[in-house]
Design a protein around this motif. Structure first.
Motif, PDB file in Angstrom:
ATOM      1  N   THR A   1       0.841  -1.205   0.000  1.00 52.18           N
ATOM      2  CA  THR A   1       0.000   0.000   0.000  1.00 52.18           C
ATOM      3  C   THR A   1       0.873   1.252   0.000  1.00 52.18           C
ATOM      4  N   ILE A   2       1.875   1.275   0.861  1.00 46.18           N
ATOM      5  CA  ILE A   2       2.694   2.506   0.893  1.00 46.18           C
ATOM      6  C   ILE A   2       3.586   2.605  -0.342  1.00 46.18           C
ATOM      7  N   LEU A   3       3.817   1.490  -1.005  1.00 48.05           N
ATOM      8  CA  LEU A   3       4.612   1.544  -2.239  1.00 48.05           C
ATOM      9  C   LEU A   3       3.724   1.808  -3.459  1.00 48.05           C
ATOM     10  N   GLY A   4       2.426   1.934  -3.226  1.00 48.90           N
ATOM     11  CA  GLY A   4       1.510   2.235  -4.321  1.00 48.90           C
ATOM     12  C   GLY A   4       1.190   1.041  -5.213  1.00 48.90           C
ATOM     13  N   LYS A   5       1.304  -0.158  -4.667  1.00 51.35           N
ATOM     14  CA  LYS A   5       1.009  -1.361  -5.462  1.00 51.35           C
ATOM     15  C   LYS A   5      -0.470  -1.714  -5.331  1.00 51.35           C
ATOM     16  N   ASP A   6      -0.919  -2.528  -6.255  1.00 49.46           N
ATOM     17  CA  ASP A   6      -2.284  -3.057  -6.145  1.00 49.46           C
ATOM     18  C   ASP A   6      -2.235  -4.255  -5.195  1.00 49.46           C
ATOM     19  N   VAL A   7      -2.823  -4.099  -4.043  1.00 46.13           N
ATOM     20  CA  VAL A   7      -2.753  -5.177  -3.049  1.00 46.13           C
ATOM     21  C   VAL A   7      -4.112  -5.853  -2.857  1.00 46.13           C
ATOM     22  N   SER A   8      -5.028  -5.610  -3.783  1.00 42.72           N
ATOM     23  CA  SER A   8      -6.385  -6.134  -3.573  1.00 42.72           C
ATOM     24  C   SER A   8      -6.376  -7.668  -3.474  1.00 42.72           C
ATOM     25  N   GLY A   9      -5.515  -8.313  -4.263  1.00 48.92           N
ATOM     26  CA  GLY A   9      -5.440  -9.779  -4.202  1.00 48.92           C
ATOM     27  C   GLY A   9      -4.969 -10.240  -2.831  1.00 48.92           C
ATOM     28  N   TYR A  10      -4.004  -9.513  -2.269  1.00 48.33           N
ATOM     29  CA  TYR A  10      -3.497  -9.886  -0.950  1.00 48.33           C
ATOM     30  C   TYR A  10      -4.542  -9.613   0.137  1.00 48.33           C
ATOM     31  N   GLU A  11      -5.315  -8.545  -0.067  1.00 54.05           N
ATOM     32  CA  GLU A  11      -6.360  -8.245   0.922  1.00 54.05           C
ATOM     33  C   GLU A  11      -7.394  -9.366   0.956  1.00 54.05           C
ATOM     34  N   ALA A  12      -7.755  -9.816  -0.231  1.00 55.12           N
ATOM     35  CA  ALA A  12      -8.724 -10.919  -0.297  1.00 55.12           C
ATOM     36  C   ALA A  12      -8.124 -12.173   0.336  1.00 55.12           C
ATOM     37  N   LEU A  13      -6.839 -12.400   0.057  1.00 54.13           N
ATOM     38  CA  LEU A  13      -6.164 -13.570   0.634  1.00 54.13           C
ATOM     39  C   LEU A  13      -6.151 -13.467   2.163  1.00 54.13           C
ATOM     40  N   HIS A  14      -5.849 -12.291   2.664  1.00 55.28           N
ATOM     41  CA  HIS A  14      -5.783 -12.140   4.121  1.00 55.28           C
ATOM     42  C   HIS A  14      -7.148 -12.391   4.754  1.00 55.28           C
TER      43      HIS A  14
END
Ligand code: BGC
Length: 729
Positions: free
Chosen positions: A498-511
């Motif tokens: 998130t702080i690096l400006g990446k798309d983390v939506s896949g990781y959020e769903a995984l978490h």
């Protein structure tokens, strides 16, 4: 680097254990403007130019993932050069070619390499002319006076030996691994004089330095050629007061020195020891104990944190934790500095990292080691249990391999330097992508080997594990432990991304899936203290307050004893405080009986022990096998003392803003912490006065001060609160 132009050189047919010294003589007829030496080797070296030691880096070039990253040192040697010059560089086994610890069951493939050196000397004359001396066939080599050397062995030196130089041989060895020096240098830090010397019941002649430390011994002596000084090292004495070395296991850890004629002094050149006591096994007539001194070695780091309380035992614990960091931050973060191990155990590294950032500025230290973690990471994502991974090369599993996520995130939080996260992000992603490839359950981490809650105390008496390794792991459920750390690492990747400006939506769903699966599978099975602590710390409990209530009740019911091992202990006091059980946390910290932090202090510890009962109440030992008296894992409690008891935490990464939320306890009259952050010095102190508590808080940045649940926002400055009301500011 100029060094790429040089050739590796070695000693032809060197078969003996004697350490070789490479020599280059040269003339320097013109006035010199500058001279620079670049050097490295496949071991550890020291360099002497015209009899003067070059630089103050001990055990150069340090320990890295050698086959991929071998540091080259660059020294300004202008002031050491004369007209006729002799450059001597001695190359010992060090870490590169060390014999593996027998318990690893592995052989270091580099163990049988010959000693090799590569170096350049760049001379710039006043008239602008330049000259470069490279390691090549013009160098000479001889056996040196160091006749045996090893990290575990110690050192043998025979000062009566003469040199016999012959041409060095140019050899082929990779140069693409050569990198400039990255880590802080290991240097001599302080000298400690003997506190006492005495005879043991067995008649052994002992010198006690009063402090368990990492370093070596030095001595001045006047002797006849051929007389011998032999010294053995130990951390503790046994129950009867005799010298005790069994916990070093196969590490010989001795110095044997054969004197030359006359006055001389010596310090081991290519090894280090973990010791408090020396036994003088043999000495020239007239030798006195006060001719010995101990020199403390560790990586260069600036001290940033200080703790002080009204309780001398607690202050001793703080000192022990500091000494265990010093003793185990010797180029890499090690588990211990004395036995046949001294490895960069990734689990221990991450467990202590937060405490380490309170005590010292560890940015450069970890930047170099994390680069080795990246280099050591397997292409399919797993991270070894030890880094550098030269030996015992296998995955570390939960909490060990997770160092790849936990440490850079901690460094970002403490120092606010995003590069720790950006440099590691890919490695973090690779690590969490690896876990599903080995797990037997989707969205959990199950069916995999782990060290578990290593050294936990909660296995029932009738628990008969299949292997010795298992017997050291307590009773927490492996799948639960692994899955909790999996969730945490994914959460770190989300925050980092998130702080690096990446798309983390896949990781959020995984978490979310991991969290749901964890609650469904383990929510009703949070049995051990560590299982509860991990569920709380990683926010994996449906009803955290209920879990915390149960944790506090469980601790109280067993006599206010912690049962947690390496994984639960670092978070235990944090979670108790977070859910309203500061009094229980304080009871655990102040406990003087086994198991408790002050127990070892009551037994005279000067560093943190590997086991709560490394020395039992009756004076016997926990065991000979795995019993270090300088193991910092349980010293991780320092981060609770700084961060919760004194309450100094970053409110934003790097302490741009601070959150100061002290948790005093009337069993202690006063406590204070000072922390030099990258934005200046924070001090948080509390003291019980006749009519209440006085808090003194200095902050160089805006801060949220939280007292009794009330948040006060303050600007930088000094703030004093009494009875939880501001009286001045
Ligand atoms: C080390 C530990 C390490 C462990 C792995 C031990 O021998 O000293 O601190 O983490 O092995 O479980």
């Amino acid at each position: 680097m100029l060094i790429q132009k040089a050739s590796w050189i070695t000693m032809d047919g060197a078969a003996s254990a004697v350490v070789p010294v490479f020599r280059r003589t040269f003339l320097c007829p013109l006035p010199l403007r500058a001279a620079r030496l670049e050097v490295t080797c496949d071991g550890v070296y020291d360099a002497y130019l015209n009899g003067c030691r070059v630089g103050s880096f001990i055990l150069a070039p340090g320990w890295t993932e050698y086959r991929k990253r071998l540091q080259v040192q660059s020294y300004d040697v202008t002031s050491l050069i004369g007209e006729n010059n002799t450059l001597d560089i001695t190359v010992a086994n060090g870490w590169y070619r060390r014999t593996n610890a027998p318990w690893t069951g592995t052989q270091n493939p580099d163990e049988f390499l010959p000693a090799m050196l590569i170096a350049t000397l760049h001379l710039t004359y006043e008239d602008g002319r330049e000259e470069v001396l490279l390691t090549d066939g013009n160098w000479q080599v001889s056996e040196s006076q160091v006749t045996l050397s090893g990290i575990f062995i110690g050192e043998d030196a025979d000062m009566t030996r003469s040199f016999s130089f012959e041409p060095a041989r140019v050899c082929g060895f990779p140069k693409d691994c050569l990198i400039p020096q990255e880590g802080p240098e290991v240097r001599e830090q302080e000298t400690i004089l003997p506190r006492s010397s005495f005879r043991t019941p067995r008649g052994e002649w002992i010198v006690d330095f009063g402090q368990n430390l990492t370093g070596y011994m030095v001595f001045d002596i006047t002797a006849h050629a051929g007389e011998k000084l032999s010294l053995s090292t130990a951390e503790v004495l046994d129950r009867d007061g005799n010298f005790y070395t069994a916990n070093y296991r196969s590490a010989r850890s001795q110095l044997h020195y054969i004197c030359k004629e006359g006055k001389q002094s010596y310090r081991p050149r290519f090894t280090f020891f973990g010791f408090r006591y020396l036994r003088i096994d043999e000495a020239p007539a007239g030798f006195r104990a006060d001719q010995l001194r101990a020199v403390v070695l560790h990586s260069e780091m600036t001290r940033t944190g200080w703790l002080e309380s009204s309780d001398p035992m607690l202050n001793q614990l703080f000192s022990n934790i500091l000494w265990s960091q010093k003793g185990n931050y010797l180029d890499i973060p090690t588990d211990c500095p004395q036995r046949d191990e001294r490895y960069g155990w990734t689990g221990d590294g991450q467990i202590f990292c937060r405490a380490a950032t309170y005590q010292y500025d560890v940015r450069q230290f970890f930047r170099k080691w994390l680069a080795d973690v990246r280099a050591a990471q397997h292409e399919n994502g797993w991270v070894p249990e030890v880094v550098p991974s030269l030996t015992a090369y296998k995955p570390g599993g939960a909490a060990w391999s997770d160092a790849v996520c936990i440490i850079p995130w901690q460094l970002y939080e403490t120092y606010g330097d995003l590069s720790f996260v950006s440099e590691m992000y890919e490695a973090m992603e690779k690590w969490i992508a690896y876990i599903p490839t080995v797990s037997t359950t989707p969205d959990l981490w199950t069916g995999c080997w782990t060290y578990g809650d290593w050294l936990a105390l909660d296995a029932p008496e009738d628990y008969h594990p299949a292997t010795i390794e298992l017997s050291k792991r307590g009773y927490s459920n492996d799948d639960l432990v692994c899955s909790a750390f999996y969730a945490n690492s994914v959460r770190i990747v989300i925050r980092a991304g998130t702080i690096l400006g990446k798309d983390v939506s896949g990781y959020e769903a995984l978490h979310q899936r991991i969290s749901a699966a964890f609650k469904a599978r383990f929510g009703e099975q949070l049995n051990t203290q560590t299982e509860k602590v991990l569920a709380l710390h990683f926010d994996l409990a449906d009803d955290p307050q209920a879990v915390a209530d149960a944790l506090a009740a469980q601790i109280t019911a067993c006599g206010t004893k912690l049962q947690t091992g390496l994984l639960g202990t670092p978070y235990l006091l944090h979670e108790l405080c977070r859910y309203g059980y500061a009094d229980v946390a304080w009871s655990l910290l102040l406990r003087k009986e086994y198991p408790g932090w002050l127990y070892s202090v009551s037994k005279g510890a000067t560093t943190v022990w590997e086991h709560w009962d490394g020395i039992k109440p009756d004076g016997t030992f926990w065991d000979d096998d795995m019993n270090s008296y300088n193991h910092y894992a349980y010293g991780s409690v320092a981060d609770w003392v700084f961060g919760v008891a004194c309450g100094i935490k970053p409110a934003a990464p790097g302490f741009i803003r601070a959150r100061i939320e002290p948790h005093p306890d009337p069993r202690l009259n006063s406590l204070s912490a000072v922390l030099d952050t990258v934005h200046g010095r924070i001090r948080s102190a509390w003291k019980y006065t006749g009519d209440g508590i006085r808090y003194e808080i200095d902050t160089p940045v805006p801060a949220e001060i939280v007292l009794g649940g009330t948040v006060t926002l303050v600007e930088k400055g000094r703030w004093i609160f009494g009875e939880q009301r501001p009286v001045s500011g």
